[in-house]
Design a protein around this motif. Structure first.
Motif, PDB file in Angstrom:
ATOM      1  N   LYS A   8      -9.698  -3.909  70.163  1.00 49.79           N
ATOM      2  CA  LYS A   8      -9.022  -3.061  68.826  1.00 49.79           C
ATOM      3  C   LYS A   8      -8.022  -3.918  68.187  1.00 49.79           C
ATOM      4  N   SER A  83      -6.106  11.076  57.531  1.00 50.25           N
ATOM      5  CA  SER A  83      -6.517   9.856  58.362  1.00 50.25           C
ATOM      6  C   SER A  83      -5.347   9.041  59.025  1.00 50.25           C
ATOM      7  N   ILE A  87      -3.245   4.437  57.379  1.00 50.98           N
ATOM      8  CA  ILE A  87      -4.678   4.129  57.048  1.00 50.98           C
ATOM      9  C   ILE A  87      -4.989   4.430  55.526  1.00 50.98           C
ATOM     10  N   ARG A  91      -7.004   1.582  53.064  1.00 53.52           N
ATOM     11  CA  ARG A  91      -8.347   1.730  52.297  1.00 53.52           C
ATOM     12  C   ARG A  91      -8.492   1.771  50.989  1.00 53.52           C
ATOM     13  N   SER A 210      -8.881  -0.667  58.665  1.00 52.09           N
ATOM     14  CA  SER A 210      -9.078   0.825  58.149  1.00 52.09           C
ATOM     15  C   SER A 210      -9.749   1.718  58.619  1.00 52.09           C
ATOM     16  N   LYS A 214      -8.396   4.144  64.493  1.00 49.37           N
ATOM     17  CA  LYS A 214      -8.273   5.570  64.446  1.00 49.37           C
ATOM     18  C   LYS A 214      -6.638   5.979  64.552  1.00 49.37           C
ATOM     19  N   GLU A 215      -5.788   5.792  63.660  1.00 50.25           N
ATOM     20  CA  GLU A 215      -4.459   5.932  63.761  1.00 50.25           C
ATOM     21  C   GLU A 215      -3.966   7.071  64.787  1.00 50.25           C
ATOM     22  N   LYS A 216      -4.292   8.203  64.207  1.00 51.63           N
ATOM     23  CA  LYS A 216      -4.000   9.143  65.309  1.00 51.63           C
ATOM     24  C   LYS A 216      -4.119   9.294  66.854  1.00 51.63           C
ATOM     25  N   ASP A 217      -5.050   8.275  67.227  1.00 48.86           N
ATOM     26  CA  ASP A 217      -5.433   7.962  68.606  1.00 48.86           C
ATOM     27  C   ASP A 217      -4.063   7.321  69.275  1.00 48.86           C
TER      28      ASP A 217
END
Length: 461
Positions: A8, A83, A87, A91, A210, A214-217
């Motif tokens: 990642k 999102s 992110i 996008r 983007s 998964k930013e919130k992960d």
């Protein structure tokens, strides 16, 4: 929160691959497209007094950057998008980022016209805007998803690797141009064709992170409410940040001189063909990549500050040699000198592509530890503004310096090109003095203590 995997991290770093392609076109070829390197070019003169006009256009671009950088940082830091704070910006800005870079090189009038000057100015302004909309949130995201200092150096090593590879691809434009012209393609399209390929590839590469990340992960959401001026004031008033930003600005003014004027150094001062621009780039990039493991080891052993100082001192010596190019050519010849340039700048390129970004990420984390607020966007807004400011200063300075030495055809001569090396040497020498005052040990110790405390808490839980 999840810990990001190496796979990642690589996907995340593709944004810097895009940056190397898109920004590299502007840094390396904006001047040579509109201000020819010699009188034998078949490129049209798009507007009168090209050197002065380009200086004015870039000056206007700098003003736009001064407004958009903190504005975008504030929007991103305060965003509540589903999102994630970063992110959503990435996008929507990725494709326009590459598109407006490309459109700069398609002025609507074939001859000299004020319309062309307006076109270039507007397209350049839009390029700056979407560059900011993408790169400010993107840089903040990198600092947030990788919180461990050692892994952060690894992150920025991958960033540097992809950025250097994409920059090398851009430097191959000179060779591609020669091949296309050898097959009957007009010079202007021999430049535009690789620009089209690079901008399309850059736009796609910018989109990938983007959708993959998964930013919130990886990023713990924190409530953040601060005005743009309040955040900017708090950021720039922090002493270590002010020192590193000023040093970074001055340092990159000097370093960007090399990227902007390299074509002139090789083709004008050394009187070598366009293909030698590619040769020098390949040497510097190839050797530079081989030094990445050494840079990582030295960063852990001696710290980041000594590496920056060493890189700056090396550039002082290099620019001194370029300024005195006749003496060097007389001693070893033009081609060996070109090869020597590639070898000498290799490790400084590696250092200045890895270490400064890691330092800014450290400063953003340090600020979050001390204040309890996450304004990483504003930290990287200041860094990106410094980066773009130095590019604008360099292009303005190069334009004026080359114009001072230009002949009747508008092409640059050795007098103006040589002056760029002198100015760059002075700037990088000043950056050495500024960096002496940066307290690297304080930042590293605070982050280490914080991470150790978090590990103990997680074990108890």
């Amino acid at each position: 929160m999840k810990k990001i995997t190496n796979g990642k991290i690589f996907a995340l770093c593709l944004g810097d691959f895009a940056r190397g392609l898109i920004n590299g076109i502007i840094t390396t070829y904006l001047l040579t497209f509109f201000i020819p390197t010699n009188s034998n070019t078949t490129l049209p003169q798009f507007f009168a007094k090209a050197a002065l006009t380009m200086a004015i256009i870039r000056g206007i671009g700098t003003v736009i950057d001064a407004v958009t950088d903190p504005w975008v940082a504030s929007l991103s830091d305060n965003s509540k998008a589903k999102s994630g704070r970063r992110i959503s910006f990435m996008r929507w800005s990725a494709i326009p980022y590459g598109l407006f870079c490309l459109l700069i090189f398609f002025p609507p009038v074939s001859g000299s016209s004020i319309i062309n000057a307006i076109w270039v100015g507007v397209m350049l302004a839009l390029y700056y805007l979407f560059s900011t909309l993408y790169n400010i949130p993107y840089s903040a995201l990198q600092a947030e998803v990788v919180a461990e200092p050692r892994k952060r150096v690894f992150l920025y090593s991958i960033v540097s690797l992809l950025y250097v590879v994409s920059s090398a691809m851009v430097f191959c434009t000179s060779m591609i141009k020669s091949l296309l012209m050898g097959n009957g393609v007009p010079e202007i399209w021999a430049l535009r064709i690789p620009f089209i390929v690079f901008c399309v590839l850059g736009g796609i590469s910018a989109l990938i992170p983007s959708f993959v990340i998964k930013e919130k992960d990886y990023v713990e959401p924190k409530e953040y409410h601060q005005s743009i001026w309040g955040a900017l004031k708090a950021t720039v008033s922090y002493p270590n940040f002010a020192i590193i930003t000023v040093g970074y600005l001055i340092m990159w003014i000097a370093f960007t001189f090399f990227n902007t004027a390299e074509v002139y150094y090789i083709t004008n001062l050394l009187s070598l063909g366009d293909e030698w621009v590619t040769y020098v780039s390949v040497i510097s990039i190839g050797v530079g990549i081989m030094t990445y493991p050494l840079v990582n080891i030295l960063a852990r052993k001696v710290g980041k500050k000594p590496l920056l100082l060493g890189a700056c001192i090396t550039y002082v010596l290099l620019y001194c040699a370029i300024f005195n190019y006749k003496l060097v050519i007389g001693a070893i010849g033009a081609k060996p000198f070109a090869i020597l340039i590639g070898l000498v700048i290799a490790m400084p390129i590696a250092i200045t592509n890895i270490i400064p970004a890691s330092i800014f990420a450290d400063l953003a984390q340090y600020d979050s530890i001390k204040t309890g607020q996450n304004r990483a966007g504003m930290f990287f807004a200041a860094r990106n503004f410094a980066n773009k400011m130095c590019q604008s200063i360099v292009v303005i300075a190069c334009s004026l310096l080359l114009g001072m030495g230009a002949d009747g055809t508008g092409a640059a001569t050795s007098k103006g090109v040589r002056n760029t090396a002198l100015v760059a040497m002075i700037f990088v020498a000043v950056s050495v003095i500024v960096y002496v005052f940066y307290n690297d040990k304080e930042i590293s110790a605070a982050i280490k203590a914080h991470n150790e405390a978090q590990e103990k808490e997680s074990k108890k839980a």
